[in-house]
Design a protein around this motif. Sequence first.
Motif, PDB file in Angstrom:
ATOM      1  N   ILE A  20       0.836  -1.199   0.000  1.00 52.29           N
ATOM      2  CA  ILE A  20       0.000   0.000   0.000  1.00 52.29           C
ATOM      3  C   ILE A  20       0.871   1.250   0.000  1.00 52.29           C
ATOM      4  CG2 ILE A  20      -1.627   1.358   1.394  1.00 52.29           C
ATOM      5  CD1 ILE A  20      -2.869  -1.374   2.240  1.00 52.29           C
ATOM      6  N   SER A  21       1.902   1.247   0.820  1.00 48.55           N
ATOM      7  CA  SER A  21       2.816   2.393   0.898  1.00 48.55           C
ATOM      8  C   SER A  21       3.504   2.651  -0.440  1.00 48.55           C
ATOM      9  CB  SER A  21       3.852   2.151   1.997  1.00 48.55           C
ATOM     10  OG  SER A  21       4.766   3.209   2.057  1.00 48.55           O
ATOM     11  N   VAL A  22       3.995   1.602  -1.072  1.00 47.23           N
ATOM     12  CA  VAL A  22       4.661   1.736  -2.378  1.00 47.23           C
ATOM     13  C   VAL A  22       3.674   2.233  -3.427  1.00 47.23           C
ATOM     14  CG1 VAL A  22       5.765   0.434  -4.247  1.00 47.23           C
ATOM     15  CG2 VAL A  22       6.479   0.067  -1.874  1.00 47.23           C
ATOM     16  N   ALA A  23       2.470   1.720  -3.422  1.00 47.47           N
ATOM     17  CA  ALA A  23       1.461   2.165  -4.389  1.00 47.47           C
ATOM     18  C   ALA A  23       1.170   3.653  -4.226  1.00 47.47           C
ATOM     19  CB  ALA A  23       0.179   1.348  -4.225  1.00 47.47           C
ATOM     20  N   LYS A  24       1.070   4.113  -2.991  1.00 43.42           N
ATOM     21  CA  LYS A  24       0.823   5.541  -2.748  1.00 43.42           C
ATOM     22  C   LYS A  24       1.979   6.391  -3.274  1.00 43.42           C
ATOM     23  CE  LYS A  24      -2.266   5.097   1.215  1.00 43.42           C
ATOM     24  NZ  LYS A  24      -2.432   5.308   2.655  1.00 43.42           N
ATOM     25  N   LYS A  25       3.218   5.944  -3.050  1.00 40.02           N
ATOM     26  CA  LYS A  25       4.392   6.691  -3.526  1.00 40.02           C
ATOM     27  C   LYS A  25       4.432   6.726  -5.055  1.00 40.02           C
ATOM     28  CE  LYS A  25       6.612   8.045   0.120  1.00 40.02           C
ATOM     29  NZ  LYS A  25       6.827   9.464   0.390  1.00 40.02           N
ATOM     30  N   ILE A  26       4.141   5.602  -5.679  1.00 42.21           N
ATOM     31  CA  ILE A  26       4.121   5.553  -7.150  1.00 42.21           C
ATOM     32  C   ILE A  26       3.083   6.541  -7.682  1.00 42.21           C
ATOM     33  CG2 ILE A  26       3.484   4.134  -9.145  1.00 42.21           C
ATOM     34  CD1 ILE A  26       4.747   1.738  -7.642  1.00 42.21           C
ATOM     35  N   LEU A  27       1.892   6.512  -7.108  1.00 43.16           N
ATOM     36  CA  LEU A  27       0.834   7.410  -7.555  1.00 43.16           C
ATOM     37  C   LEU A  27       1.199   8.875  -7.300  1.00 43.16           C
ATOM     38  CD1 LEU A  27      -1.950   7.541  -8.840  1.00 43.16           C
ATOM     39  CD2 LEU A  27      -2.928   7.329  -6.540  1.00 43.16           C
ATOM     40  N   HIS A  29       4.296  10.232  -7.113  1.00 48.19           N
ATOM     41  CA  HIS A  29       5.414  10.691  -7.933  1.00 48.19           C
ATOM     42  C   HIS A  29       5.169  10.560  -9.439  1.00 48.19           C
ATOM     43  CE1 HIS A  29       8.117  11.604  -4.626  1.00 48.19           C
ATOM     44  NE2 HIS A  29       7.663  10.500  -4.041  1.00 48.19           N
ATOM     45  N   PHE A  30       4.271   9.685  -9.830  1.00 48.40           N
ATOM     46  CA  PHE A  30       3.992   9.465 -11.252  1.00 48.40           C
ATOM     47  C   PHE A  30       2.482   9.467 -11.504  1.00 48.40           C
ATOM     48  CE2 PHE A  30       7.823   7.088 -10.062  1.00 48.40           C
ATOM     49  CZ  PHE A  30       8.767   7.725 -10.855  1.00 48.40           C
ATOM     50  N   PRO A  31       1.785  10.565 -11.179  1.00 54.32           N
ATOM     51  CA  PRO A  31       0.323  10.560 -11.249  1.00 54.32           C
ATOM     52  C   PRO A  31      -0.236  10.355 -12.656  1.00 54.32           C
ATOM     53  CG  PRO A  31       1.131  12.779 -10.900  1.00 54.32           C
ATOM     54  CD  PRO A  31       2.317  11.855 -10.773  1.00 54.32           C
ATOM     55  N   LEU A  32       0.495  10.760 -13.671  1.00 53.73           N
ATOM     56  CA  LEU A  32      -0.027  10.643 -15.037  1.00 53.73           C
ATOM     57  C   LEU A  32       0.376   9.343 -15.726  1.00 53.73           C
ATOM     58  CD1 LEU A  32       0.541  14.313 -16.255  1.00 53.73           C
ATOM     59  CD2 LEU A  32      -1.541  13.280 -15.336  1.00 53.73           C
ATOM     60  N   THR A  33       1.383   8.686 -15.216  1.00 58.99           N
ATOM     61  CA  THR A  33       1.880   7.491 -15.906  1.00 58.99           C
ATOM     62  C   THR A  33       1.828   6.220 -15.054  1.00 58.99           C
ATOM     63  OG1 THR A  33       4.143   8.014 -15.229  1.00 58.99           O
ATOM     64  CG2 THR A  33       3.415   8.825 -17.382  1.00 58.99           C
ATOM     65  N   SER A  34       1.348   6.321 -13.829  1.00 55.25           N
ATOM     66  CA  SER A  34       1.328   5.131 -12.975  1.00 55.25           C
ATOM     67  C   SER A  34       0.176   4.210 -13.357  1.00 55.25           C
ATOM     68  CB  SER A  34       1.230   5.521 -11.505  1.00 55.25           C
ATOM     69  OG  SER A  34       0.073   6.278 -11.267  1.00 55.25           O
ATOM     70  N   LEU A  35       0.427   2.939 -13.246  1.00 54.13           N
ATOM     71  CA  LEU A  35      -0.583   1.919 -13.508  1.00 54.13           C
ATOM     72  C   LEU A  35      -0.565   0.978 -12.313  1.00 54.13           C
ATOM     73  CD1 LEU A  35      -2.606   0.538 -15.435  1.00 54.13           C
ATOM     74  CD2 LEU A  35      -0.678  -0.735 -16.365  1.00 54.13           C
ATOM     75  N   ARG A  37      -2.505  -2.051 -10.091  1.00 58.52           N
ATOM     76  CA  ARG A  37      -3.474  -3.142 -10.203  1.00 58.52           C
ATOM     77  C   ARG A  37      -4.342  -3.176  -8.952  1.00 58.52           C
ATOM     78  NH1 ARG A  37      -1.490  -9.230 -10.784  1.00 58.52           N
ATOM     79  NH2 ARG A  37      -1.889  -9.314  -8.568  1.00 58.52           N
ATOM     80  N   ARG A  38      -5.617  -3.305  -9.159  1.00 57.60           N
ATOM     81  CA  ARG A  38      -6.562  -3.399  -8.051  1.00 57.60           C
ATOM     82  C   ARG A  38      -7.397  -4.651  -8.245  1.00 57.60           C
ATOM     83  NH1 ARG A  38     -11.814  -2.198  -7.549  1.00 57.60           N
ATOM     84  NH2 ARG A  38     -12.600  -1.632  -5.523  1.00 57.60           N
ATOM     85  N   HIS A  39      -7.376  -5.513  -7.233  1.00 55.13           N
ATOM     86  CA  HIS A  39      -8.171  -6.738  -7.301  1.00 55.13           C
ATOM     87  C   HIS A  39      -9.618  -6.421  -6.937  1.00 55.13           C
ATOM     88  CE1 HIS A  39      -4.734  -9.412  -7.694  1.00 55.13           C
ATOM     89  NE2 HIS A  39      -4.136  -8.664  -6.805  1.00 55.13           N
ATOM     90  N   PRO A  40     -10.561  -6.908  -7.717  1.00 51.57           N
ATOM     91  CA  PRO A  40     -11.965  -6.699  -7.331  1.00 51.57           C
ATOM     92  C   PRO A  40     -12.303  -7.544  -6.103  1.00 51.57           C
ATOM     93  CG  PRO A  40     -11.829  -8.159  -9.223  1.00 51.57           C
ATOM     94  CD  PRO A  40     -10.430  -7.673  -8.941  1.00 51.57           C
ATOM     95  N   SER A  41     -13.281  -7.097  -5.358  1.00 55.60           N
ATOM     96  CA  SER A  41     -13.737  -7.878  -4.208  1.00 55.60           C
ATOM     97  C   SER A  41     -14.360  -9.165  -4.714  1.00 55.60           C
ATOM     98  CB  SER A  41     -14.778  -7.090  -3.411  1.00 55.60           C
ATOM     99  OG  SER A  41     -14.205  -5.918  -2.909  1.00 55.60           O
ATOM    100  N   PRO A  42     -14.136 -10.265  -4.008  1.00 54.05           N
ATOM    101  CA  PRO A  42     -14.733 -11.524  -4.457  1.00 54.05           C
ATOM    102  C   PRO A  42     -16.252 -11.489  -4.309  1.00 54.05           C
ATOM    103  CG  PRO A  42     -13.600 -11.826  -2.367  1.00 54.05           C
ATOM    104  CD  PRO A  42     -13.322 -10.434  -2.812  1.00 54.05           C
ATOM    105  N   THR A  43     -16.930 -12.119  -5.242  1.00 57.97           N
ATOM    106  CA  THR A  43     -18.385 -12.206  -5.189  1.00 57.97           C
ATOM    107  C   THR A  43     -18.780 -13.477  -4.429  1.00 57.97           C
ATOM    108  OG1 THR A  43     -18.532 -13.483  -7.229  1.00 57.97           O
ATOM    109  CG2 THR A  43     -18.601 -11.067  -7.435  1.00 57.97           C
ATOM    110  N   LYS A  44     -20.020 -13.533  -4.036  1.00 58.17           N
ATOM    111  CA  LYS A  44     -20.552 -14.730  -3.359  1.00 58.17           C
ATOM    112  C   LYS A  44     -20.362 -15.964  -4.258  1.00 58.17           C
ATOM    113  CE  LYS A  44     -23.351 -16.691  -0.234  1.00 58.17           C
ATOM    114  NZ  LYS A  44     -23.078 -16.882   1.157  1.00 58.17           N
TER     115      LYS A  44
END
Length: 88
Positions: A20-27, A29-35, A37-44
Motif C-alpha cells: 500500500i505504501s509503495v502504491a501511494k508513492k508511485i501514484l 510521484h507518477f500521477p499521469l503514468t502510474s498503472l 493493479r486493483r483486485h476486485p472484491s470476491p463475489t458470493k
Amino acid sequence: NVSNSRSKPDDLEFMLAANISVAKKILEHFPLTSLLRRHPSPTKEMLEPLIQTATAVGLCLDVTSSKALADSLDQAVVSQHTIGQNYD
C-alpha cells in the motif's frame, strides 16, 4: 521466511502495508503514468466452492467482508481424522 509455504499473520499484514505504501508513492510521484493493479472484491459466486468445501468438513466461514473471512479462516481448525472421512 520466504522458504516457508505459510506466512505468519503479522508478516502478511506487513507485506500488505508495504504494498500500500509503495502504491501511494508511485501514484504520488507518477500521477499521469502510474498503472496500479486493483483486485476486485470476491463475489458470493466466487466464494461458493470455498464455502461448500468448508461446510463439508464442518467449518463455518464468514464471508461478509475480507476481514471476517480472514478471521474465520484463522479460527478454522479441522482434525486430520475429519478430513480423512470426507476425502477417502
